[in-house]
Design a protein around this motif. Structure first.
Motif, PDB file in Angstrom:
ATOM      1  N   LYS A   1       0.872  -1.180   0.000  1.00  0.00           N
ATOM      2  CA  LYS A   1       0.000   0.000   0.000  1.00  0.00           C
ATOM      3  C   LYS A   1       0.903   1.221   0.000  1.00  0.00           C
ATOM      4  O   LYS A   1       2.001   1.189   0.567  1.00  0.00           O
ATOM      5  CB  LYS A   1      -0.873   0.035   1.251  1.00  0.00           C
ATOM      6  CG  LYS A   1      -1.866  -1.096   1.355  1.00  0.00           C
ATOM      7  CD  LYS A   1      -2.670  -0.977   2.632  1.00  0.00           C
ATOM      8  CE  LYS A   1      -3.625  -2.154   2.745  1.00  0.00           C
ATOM      9  NZ  LYS A   1      -4.327  -2.170   4.016  1.00  0.00           N
ATOM     10  N   GLU A   2       0.453   2.283  -0.616  1.00  0.00           N
ATOM     11  CA  GLU A   2       1.231   3.530  -0.606  1.00  0.00           C
ATOM     12  C   GLU A   2       0.927   4.306   0.662  1.00  0.00           C
ATOM     13  O   GLU A   2      -0.225   4.422   1.067  1.00  0.00           O
ATOM     14  CB  GLU A   2       0.945   4.350  -1.848  1.00  0.00           C
ATOM     15  CG  GLU A   2       1.539   3.728  -3.085  1.00  0.00           C
ATOM     16  CD  GLU A   2       1.408   4.598  -4.317  1.00  0.00           C
ATOM     17  OE1 GLU A   2       1.672   5.811  -4.236  1.00  0.00           O
ATOM     18  OE2 GLU A   2       1.047   4.034  -5.370  1.00  0.00           O
ATOM     19  N   TYR A   3       1.965   4.808   1.283  1.00  0.00           N
ATOM     20  CA  TYR A   3       1.814   5.628   2.479  1.00  0.00           C
ATOM     21  C   TYR A   3       1.374   7.019   2.054  1.00  0.00           C
ATOM     22  O   TYR A   3       1.942   7.602   1.165  1.00  0.00           O
ATOM     23  CB  TYR A   3       3.144   5.697   3.236  1.00  0.00           C
ATOM     24  CG  TYR A   3       3.092   6.530   4.481  1.00  0.00           C
ATOM     25  CD1 TYR A   3       2.549   6.021   5.639  1.00  0.00           C
ATOM     26  CD2 TYR A   3       3.593   7.829   4.479  1.00  0.00           C
ATOM     27  CE1 TYR A   3       2.512   6.770   6.794  1.00  0.00           C
ATOM     28  CE2 TYR A   3       3.547   8.594   5.629  1.00  0.00           C
ATOM     29  CZ  TYR A   3       3.000   8.062   6.784  1.00  0.00           C
ATOM     30  OH  TYR A   3       2.959   8.814   7.914  1.00  0.00           O
ATOM     31  N   LYS A   4       0.353   7.532   2.669  1.00  0.00           N
ATOM     32  CA  LYS A   4      -0.160   8.870   2.309  1.00  0.00           C
ATOM     33  C   LYS A   4       0.189   9.869   3.378  1.00  0.00           C
ATOM     34  O   LYS A   4       0.161   9.649   4.508  1.00  0.00           O
ATOM     35  CB  LYS A   4      -1.680   8.835   2.123  1.00  0.00           C
ATOM     36  CG  LYS A   4      -2.133   7.837   1.090  1.00  0.00           C
ATOM     37  CD  LYS A   4      -1.754   8.270  -0.287  1.00  0.00           C
ATOM     38  CE  LYS A   4      -2.237   7.246  -1.302  1.00  0.00           C
ATOM     39  NZ  LYS A   4      -1.735   7.396  -2.578  1.00  0.00           N
TER      40      LYS A   4
END
Length: 180
Positions: A177-180
Motif C-alpha cells: 500500500k502507498e503511504y499517504k
C-alpha cells in the motif's frame, strides 16, 4: 570525517559488489581478512589503517559492516550483489514494514511488486524514518507499506540482518500500500 564517508562508500563497493576492484576475494559468507583489505586498499592509492577502519565500522549509522569476534575479518551485513551466504535465520516480521523508493520506480512496483533486482533480497525498514531516508537518497521519497505479517502467514520468508534491515525475496503487489 568527510574522508571517512568516502572510505565507507568505497568499502561498501568492495565488500558488497566488486571485491575485484582491489583484487580480493570474499569467502562464501562474505568475510575478508582485515589485514588483506587494509593492505590492498592502500595499494589502490587510498589511506586506511585499522584504527580508521574500526572508527568507520563503529560510527556507521546504518551499521553496514561487522567484524568477526576476533576482529581479524570484516564483511558487509547485507546488500550484496556478489554471491555470499550470510547464514540468516528466518524470523517472523512485525505486522508492517516500510520500503522507501523514488517516484520513477513506483509504476513498475505497482505492476510487479518490489523486486530484489541485483541484490540478494528486497530491503525493508521497520520504521518510517529509515524508509524515508532510503527513499530520499535519489530524490523525493515515496514510502510503501508492506503487509509483512500477512505475507508471513501466507508462507513468505523474512530475515532480519545484524543491523536491523528486514529482508525477503520479493514483495507481491497484493501486499503493498502507498503511504499517504
Amino acid at each position: 570525517m568527510r574522508n571517512d564517508n568516502k572510505m565507507s562508500i568505497f568499502l561498501s563497493l568492495i565488500l558488497r559488489h566488486k571485491p575485484e576492484v582491489i583484487d580480493i576475494e570474499l569467502d562464501a559468507e562474505g568475510w575478508c581478512p582485515v589485514e588483506e583489505l587494509i593492505e590492498k586498499i592502500n595499494k589502490h592509492g587510498k589511506k586506511l589503517d585499522f584504527e580508521r577502519l574500526k572508527r568507520i565500522v563503529d560510527e556507521d549509522k546504518k551499521t553496514r559492516y561487522s567484524f568477526s569476534d576476533d576482529m581479524k575479518f570484516i564483511r558487509a551485513n547485507q546488500g550484496h550483489s556478489v554471491k555470499v551466504r550470510l547464514n540468516l535465520v528466518a524470523i517472523k516480521p512485525p505486522e508492517i514494514l516500510y520500503h522507501g523508493t523514488k517516484e520513477a520506480f513506483v509504476e513498475k512496483i505497482r505492476t510487479s511488486g518490489i523486486q530484489k533486482m541485483k541484490r540478494h533480497h528486497v530491503h525493508l525498514s521497520k520504521d518510517l524514518e529509515t524508509a524515508t531516508k532510503v527513499g530520499a537518497r535519489r530524490g523525493i521519497p515515496v514510502i510503501l507499506i508492506v503487509e509483512a505479517s500477512r505475507m508471513y502467514e501466507d508462507g513468505y520468508v523474512f530475515y532480519c540482518s545484524e543491523n536491523g534491515v528486514w529482508l525477503t525475496n520479493h514483495v507481491p503487489v497484493s501486499y503493498i500500500k502507498e503511504y499517504k
